[in-house]
Design a protein around this motif. Structure first.
Motif, mmCIF file in Angstrom:
data_model
loop_
_atom_site.group_PDB
_atom_site.id
_atom_site.type_symbol
_atom_site.label_atom_id
_atom_site.label_comp_id
_atom_site.label_asym_id
_atom_site.label_seq_id
_atom_site.Cartn_x
_atom_site.Cartn_y
_atom_site.Cartn_z
ATOM 1 N N GLN A 28 0.840 -1.209 0.000
ATOM 2 C CA GLN A 28 0.000 0.000 0.000
ATOM 3 C C GLN A 28 0.868 1.250 0.000
ATOM 4 O OE1 GLN A 28 -3.428 0.190 -0.322
ATOM 5 N NE2 GLN A 28 -2.915 2.318 -0.675
ATOM 6 N N GLN A 29 1.941 1.244 0.797
ATOM 7 C CA GLN A 29 2.851 2.393 0.844
ATOM 8 C C GLN A 29 3.525 2.591 -0.510
ATOM 9 O OE1 GLN A 29 3.376 4.693 3.356
ATOM 10 N NE2 GLN A 29 4.437 5.740 1.697
ATOM 11 N N LEU A 30 3.924 1.500 -1.137
ATOM 12 C CA LEU A 30 4.550 1.596 -2.457
ATOM 13 C C LEU A 30 3.567 2.178 -3.474
ATOM 14 C CD1 LEU A 30 6.975 1.112 -4.276
ATOM 15 C CD2 LEU A 30 6.198 -1.241 -4.565
ATOM 16 N N LEU A 31 2.327 1.734 -3.434
ATOM 17 C CA LEU A 31 1.311 2.276 -4.347
ATOM 18 C C LEU A 31 1.061 3.759 -4.076
ATOM 19 C CD1 LEU A 31 -1.274 -0.633 -4.515
ATOM 20 C CD2 LEU A 31 0.173 0.212 -6.368
ATOM 21 N N ASP A 32 1.015 4.147 -2.813
ATOM 22 C CA ASP A 32 0.829 5.563 -2.472
ATOM 23 C C ASP A 32 1.986 6.403 -3.006
ATOM 24 O OD1 ASP A 32 -1.538 4.924 -1.182
ATOM 25 O OD2 ASP A 32 -0.663 5.008 0.838
ATOM 26 N N ASP A 33 3.209 5.885 -2.856
ATOM 27 C CA ASP A 33 4.384 6.584 -3.381
ATOM 28 C C ASP A 33 4.315 6.714 -4.899
ATOM 29 O OD1 ASP A 33 5.360 6.795 -0.803
ATOM 30 O OD2 ASP A 33 6.859 5.205 -1.047
ATOM 31 N N LEU A 34 3.870 5.647 -5.551
ATOM 32 C CA LEU A 34 3.755 5.681 -7.015
ATOM 33 C C LEU A 34 2.722 6.703 -7.459
ATOM 34 C CD1 LEU A 34 3.914 1.875 -7.866
ATOM 35 C CD2 LEU A 34 5.685 3.592 -8.244
ATOM 36 N N ARG A 35 1.593 6.753 -6.762
ATOM 37 C CA ARG A 35 0.557 7.739 -7.107
ATOM 38 C C ARG A 35 1.083 9.167 -6.949
ATOM 39 N NH1 ARG A 35 -2.948 4.111 -4.085
ATOM 40 N NH2 ARG A 35 -4.108 2.892 -5.594
ATOM 41 N N GLN A 36 1.817 9.408 -5.878
ATOM 42 C CA GLN A 36 2.369 10.744 -5.665
ATOM 43 C C GLN A 36 3.393 11.067 -6.749
ATOM 44 O OE1 GLN A 36 3.936 11.482 -1.782
ATOM 45 N NE2 GLN A 36 4.368 13.616 -2.219
ATOM 46 N N SER A 37 4.204 10.099 -7.128
ATOM 47 C CA SER A 37 5.178 10.312 -8.204
ATOM 48 C C SER A 37 4.481 10.683 -9.503
ATOM 49 C CB SER A 37 6.023 9.054 -8.423
ATOM 50 O OG SER A 37 6.857 8.826 -7.325
ATOM 51 N N MET A 38 3.384 10.017 -9.784
ATOM 52 C CA MET A 38 2.652 10.309 -11.017
ATOM 53 C C MET A 38 2.103 11.730 -11.008
ATOM 54 S SD MET A 38 0.544 6.871 -11.795
ATOM 55 C CE MET A 38 1.291 5.287 -11.628
ATOM 56 N N SER A 39 1.673 12.198 -9.853
ATOM 57 C CA SER A 39 1.120 13.549 -9.793
ATOM 58 C C SER A 39 2.198 14.602 -10.004
ATOM 59 C CB SER A 39 0.407 13.782 -8.472
ATOM 60 O OG SER A 39 1.329 13.808 -7.402
ATOM 61 N N MET A 40 3.466 14.246 -9.760
ATOM 62 C CA MET A 40 4.569 15.178 -9.962
ATOM 63 C C MET A 40 5.110 15.140 -11.389
ATOM 64 S SD MET A 40 6.745 14.846 -6.417
ATOM 65 C CE MET A 40 7.339 13.229 -6.822
ATOM 66 N N TYR A 77 5.021 -1.987 -15.102
ATOM 67 C CA TYR A 77 4.052 -2.988 -15.565
ATOM 68 C C TYR A 77 2.957 -3.339 -14.562
ATOM 69 C CZ TYR A 77 7.994 -3.589 -18.694
ATOM 70 O OH TYR A 77 9.017 -3.352 -19.566
ATOM 71 N N GLY A 78 3.085 -2.844 -13.329
ATOM 72 C CA GLY A 78 2.104 -3.192 -12.317
ATOM 73 C C GLY A 78 2.292 -4.585 -11.759
ATOM 74 N N THR A 79 3.391 -5.232 -12.099
ATOM 75 C CA THR A 79 3.701 -6.572 -11.618
ATOM 76 C C THR A 79 5.208 -6.742 -11.576
ATOM 77 O OG1 THR A 79 3.425 -8.947 -12.003
ATOM 78 C CG2 THR A 79 3.553 -7.554 -13.950
ATOM 79 N N MET A 80 5.647 -7.673 -10.767
ATOM 80 C CA MET A 80 7.082 -7.961 -10.719
ATOM 81 C C MET A 80 7.417 -9.194 -11.546
ATOM 82 S SD MET A 80 8.058 -7.008 -6.793
ATOM 83 C CE MET A 80 6.628 -7.697 -5.990
ATOM 84 N N GLN A 81 6.453 -9.698 -12.283
ATOM 85 C CA GLN A 81 6.629 -10.925 -13.044
ATOM 86 C C GLN A 81 7.134 -10.667 -14.460
ATOM 87 O OE1 GLN A 81 6.309 -13.773 -11.339
ATOM 88 N NE2 GLN A 81 5.813 -12.453 -9.621
ATOM 89 N N ARG A 82 8.008 -9.724 -14.634
ATOM 90 C CA ARG A 82 8.608 -9.424 -15.932
ATOM 91 C C ARG A 82 10.104 -9.628 -15.845
ATOM 92 N NH1 ARG A 82 6.283 -6.592 -20.311
ATOM 93 N NH2 ARG A 82 4.056 -6.564 -20.024
ATOM 94 N N ARG A 83 10.731 -9.724 -16.997
ATOM 95 C CA ARG A 83 12.183 -9.896 -17.044
ATOM 96 C C ARG A 83 12.882 -8.584 -16.690
ATOM 97 N NH1 ARG A 83 14.063 -13.839 -21.588
ATOM 98 N NH2 ARG A 83 15.902 -12.632 -21.101
ATOM 99 N N SER A 84 14.000 -8.685 -15.985
ATOM 100 C CA SER A 84 14.757 -7.505 -15.574
ATOM 101 C C SER A 84 15.360 -6.767 -16.755
ATOM 102 C CB SER A 84 15.866 -7.902 -14.605
ATOM 103 O OG SER A 84 15.326 -8.346 -13.398
ATOM 104 N N HIS A 85 15.570 -7.457 -17.857
ATOM 105 C CA HIS A 85 16.179 -6.809 -19.023
ATOM 106 C C HIS A 85 15.339 -5.630 -19.516
ATOM 107 C CE1 HIS A 85 18.477 -6.226 -22.637
ATOM 108 N NE2 HIS A 85 17.376 -6.332 -23.354
ATOM 109 N N SER A 86 14.028 -5.743 -19.426
ATOM 110 C CA SER A 86 13.179 -4.641 -19.888
ATOM 111 C C SER A 86 13.406 -3.385 -19.045
ATOM 112 C CB SER A 86 11.709 -5.044 -19.876
ATOM 113 O OG SER A 86 11.279 -5.334 -18.567
ATOM 114 N N VAL A 87 13.695 -3.550 -17.763
ATOM 115 C CA VAL A 87 14.009 -2.409 -16.905
ATOM 116 C C VAL A 87 15.316 -1.767 -17.368
ATOM 117 C CG1 VAL A 87 14.591 -1.678 -14.555
ATOM 118 C CG2 VAL A 87 12.777 -3.380 -14.930
#
Length: 133
Positions: A28-40, A77-87
């Motif tokens: 929940q804290q991570l999602l809140d941080d992400l929402r605040q980042s998006m607003s900036m 992506y909203g998930t951690m189930q992706r390959r690190s190479h894309s990051v």
């Protein structure tokens, strides 16, 4: 249901209730941080020509001492189930678009990324909502 989902569900069901509550709170804290980042996001220079996902990732670099690859995958992506190479590809694009503006993003081996002078960048870009973590 895939084997991965089945395994994840089994692992979660084996955790004590307190650990699950803590995990939910962390997410929940991570999602809140992400929402605040998006607003900036509107505060970043338009001449950088960052895509929405690149902006979100750059803002996460400003808000956090280190952005792990798992955090980056969640942002992108909203998930951690992706390959690190894309990051790695996203970080490469951000570096290429911001290098003419003296932005330095360090790779932390096997961990993630760090924006050099992130608090200076937060002040330069007038992102007052950035806290020291």
């Amino acid at each position: 249901m895939t084997d991965v989902k089945r395994q994840r569900r089994m692992n979660l069901s084996e955790l004590p209730k307190a650990a699950l509550v803590q995990r939910i709170g962390d997410l929940q804290q991570l999602l809140d941080d992400l929402r605040q980042s998006m607003s900036m996001a509107g505060s970043l220079p338009t001449e950088w020509k960052l895509t929405p996902k690149e902006r979100a990732l750059f803002l996460a670099l400003i808000r956090n001492d280190i952005v792990t690859k798992d955090m980056a995958k969640l942002i992108l992506y909203g998930t951690m189930q992706r390959r690190s190479h894309s990051v790695d590809v996203f970080m490469s694009r951000i570096r290429r678009k911001t290098e003419d503006h003296s932005v330095t993003i360090e790779t932390i081996n096997r961990t993630g990324y760090r924006l050099v002078d992130r608090l200076v960048w937060a002040k330069t870009l007038k992102l007052d909502a950035v806290e020291q973590h």
